[in-house]
Scaffold this active site. Structure first.
Site, PDB file in Angstrom:
ATOM      1  N   LYS A  78      13.105  18.058  -2.617  1.00 34.22           N
ATOM      2  CA  LYS A  78      11.945  17.234  -2.981  1.00 34.22           C
ATOM      3  C   LYS A  78      10.766  18.126  -3.363  1.00 34.22           C
ATOM      4  O   LYS A  78      10.534  19.154  -2.713  1.00 34.22           O
ATOM      5  CB  LYS A  78      11.590  16.342  -1.787  1.00 34.22           C
ATOM      6  CG  LYS A  78      10.473  15.325  -2.052  1.00 34.22           C
ATOM      7  CD  LYS A  78      10.224  14.480  -0.794  1.00 34.22           C
ATOM      8  CE  LYS A  78       9.163  13.417  -1.019  1.00 34.22           C
ATOM      9  NZ  LYS A  78       8.902  12.626   0.216  1.00 34.22           N
ATOM     10  N   SER A 153       8.937   7.590  -0.609  1.00 41.13           N
ATOM     11  CA  SER A 153       8.498   8.455  -1.685  1.00 41.13           C
ATOM     12  C   SER A 153       9.577   9.411  -2.194  1.00 41.13           C
ATOM     13  O   SER A 153       9.453   9.935  -3.294  1.00 41.13           O
ATOM     14  CB  SER A 153       7.287   9.274  -1.239  1.00 41.13           C
ATOM     15  OG  SER A 153       7.657  10.148  -0.175  1.00 41.13           O
ATOM     16  N   SER A 177       9.917   7.479   4.085  1.00 44.10           N
ATOM     17  CA  SER A 177      10.220   8.030   2.757  1.00 44.10           C
ATOM     18  C   SER A 177      11.590   8.660   2.584  1.00 44.10           C
ATOM     19  O   SER A 177      11.967   8.991   1.464  1.00 44.10           O
ATOM     20  CB  SER A 177       9.166   9.062   2.363  1.00 44.10           C
ATOM     21  OG  SER A 177       8.051   8.392   1.856  1.00 44.10           O
TER      22      SER A 177
HETATM   23  N1  GLN Z   1       5.472   4.470   1.962  1.00 40.36           N
HETATM   24  C1  GLN Z   1       4.725   5.077   3.029  1.00 40.36           C
HETATM   25  C2  GLN Z   1       3.400   5.563   2.494  1.00 40.36           C
HETATM   26  O1  GLN Z   1       3.136   5.311   1.386  1.00 40.36           O
HETATM   27  C3  GLN Z   1       5.500   6.199   3.626  1.00 40.36           C
HETATM   28  C4  GLN Z   1       5.521   7.408   2.775  1.00 40.36           C
HETATM   29  C5  GLN Z   1       6.273   8.550   3.379  1.00 40.36           C
HETATM   30  O2  GLN Z   1       7.058   8.376   4.309  1.00 40.36           O
HETATM   31  N2  GLN Z   1       5.969   9.725   2.881  1.00 40.36           N
HETATM   32  O3  GLN Z   1       2.646   6.176   3.155  1.00 40.36           O
END
Ligand code: GLN
Length: 486
Positions: A78, A153, A177
């Site tokens: 990532k 994400s 995410s």
């Molecule tokens: N969707 C959540 C956020 O926007 C979690 C994101 C993540 O786990 N990096 O913060």
């Protein structure tokens, strides 16, 4: 034979028997990337030459009889995880040309174990989002249905593993995410216990919540990756010195006699009927394998989202203060502008709208006079949430639930409604607040052919239990063996 859809164990056998070289395997993956990227956009950077060079080096190690489980296996990382000499953008304009001078600890460990890095996976900017639509470089598409989001994400990582353009991937999970995109793309994803995997070299979003973890197409493959990246790092003060168990050995433990807790708050109104059906069928399967289902309660679940959206933005506003046009990445300086102009121009043009929203929310929550009312209070409720889990784990060995309330939604469907987007993580974020390990594994499909995931949560450092349950489940089901018609 489709080389790109081999399991890691199958690839290992062919490599070790010298029936296939890592260079051939890597080339097959690069071909798969070339064929799938125009429709998926799972990668932000593809390092083809470096990949072939590390594959050639891996072939030498194999020839010398010194191969480990991941030697010569191609994978993606990532783009929030630092890679020496390879651009690490966090899918943000502000870091568009940032080339880290060092590898994150987990990357260094994977390289030492012989991983062939294919490139860097697309994501929501700075890991803020649930759909990968917040990437400054355009969204990733779901390989099962190109109209659908891959989740986020770590959407690029999940989509790539599902599409066979990586054998495995490493993403990060701050509120869901890893698990939510794994669920939406029909692959396995694990967020380890906070502190199990070093955070050194992850570009920080919310430091008390962030944790890196693997994606793979099976639980057995996932265990191989976890084995390499888990473990103490003296350079990360939050990394745990607890010894790393043999995760492979845990795979065969089975579920007989395990008590699986169903949190009644997670099976309430708002859950999509297709998700509910798939998850209930998975529970019946696990019961058939000898697990006992018990109802548990997580009474403070309703506060999880609110607590997360104070703590995560507060920590993000502090962590992202370092991107000021002086030290890293984009720097917008004008001849007659002041220092303040440089900060304002760089940050307002370098960050996308969701990142700016989070910084504003967090700065407000931390500001004088509000700190106690917001951040302080959120921390107290976080303790209650952690306590809920401790009480639930007195009655069960693992908790099972849906990963996301619905299957993957359409691209564009929620971009104008941040609260709807935030609700995607309703079942995943309390795990991060409590620092627990959580896994997502495929348990079915919607009528429209979009994957559905099952979430397993365990007590701190109970990754072995999650792997054992997941592996037993995959031994008697074939959801994880389905491939998208790409
Ligand atoms: N969707 C959540 C956020 O926007 C979690 C994101 C993540 O786990 N990096 O913060």
């Amino acid at each position: 034979m489709e080389l790109h859809y081999l399991t890691i164990a199958q690839a290992r056998e062919l490599l070790d028997r010298r029936e296939l070289s890592s260079v051939e395997l890597t080339q097959a993956l690069l071909d798969r990337i070339a064929a799938s990227e125009p429709s998926l956009h799972a990668y932000l950077t593809i390092t083809a030459d470096a990949a072939l060079a590390s594959a050639a080096a891996a072939d030498q190690v194999i020839a010398a009889g010194q191969a480990g489980p991941l030697t010569g296996i191609p994978a993606g990382i990532k783009d929030v995880i630092c890679t020496q000499g390879v651009r690490t953008t966090c899918a943000s304009r502000i870091l568009e040309n940032f080339v880290p001078p060092f590898d994150a600890t987990l990357v260094a460990r994977l390289k030492a174990a012989g991983m062939v890095m294919l490139g860097k996976h697309n994501m929501d900017e700075f890991a803020m989002g649930s759909s990968t639509e917040n990437s400054a470089f355009g969204p990733t598409h779901n390989p099962w249905d190109l109209k659908a989001i891959p989740g986020g994400s770590s959407g690029g990582s999940a989509a790539s593993v599902a599409a066979g353009s990586a054998f495995f991937a490493v993403g990060t999970d701050t509120g869901g995410s890893i698990r939510q995109p794994a669920s939406h793309c029909g692959v396995v994803g694990l967020k380890p216990t906070y502190g199990r995997v070093s955070r050194l070299g992850l570009v920080a979003f919310a430091s008390s919540l962030d944790q890196a973890g693997p994606f793979a197409r099976s639980v057995a493959d996932l265990a191989e990756v976890l084995q390499v990246i888990a473990g103490h790092d003296p350079a990360d003060s939050t990394s745990s010195p607890a010894p790393v168990p043999d995760y492979r050995a845990a795979l065969g433990r089975g579920v007989k006699g395990l008590r699986l807790g169903l949190p009644k708050e997670f099976f309430a109104a708002g859950l999509d009927p297709e998700v509910e059906t798939a998850v209930k069928a998975a529970l019946a399967t696990l019961e058939g394998l000898g697990a006992e289902l018990v109802e548990v309660s997580l009474p403070h679940s309703d506060y999880g989202l609110a607590v997360y959206y104070i703590i995560a933005p507060a920590e993000c506003s502090s962590n992202l203060a370092r991107f000021d046009g002086v030290k890293y990445g984009l720097s917008l300086r004008s001849e007659r502008g002041s220092l303040l102009d440089m900060y304002l121009d760089t940050r307002s043009q370098g960050f996308g709208p969701e990142v700016i929203r989070r910084i504003m929310l967090g700065t407000y929550a931390l500001s004088a006079g509000y700190y106690d009312a917001y951040y302080g209070k959120a921390g107290q409720v976080r303790t209650l949430i952690r306590r809920d889990f401790a009480q639930a784990f007195a009655q069960c060995d693992a908790i099972v639930s849906p990963v996301a309330p619905t299957p993957a939604f359409d691209l564009g469907q929620k971009v104008d409604d941040p609260v709807q987007m935030y609700l995607s993580d309703i079942f995943t974020l309390s795990c991060n607040l409590a620092g627990l390990p959580g896994m997502s594994l495929p348990c079915g499909f919607s009528q429209g052919g979009r994957p559905i995931g099952l979430q397993l949560l365990g007590p701190h450092f109970a990754e072995e239990t999650l792997l054992a349950i997941g592996h037993a489940f995959q031994g008697v089901t074939d959801h994880h063996a389905q491939r998208p018609a790409l």
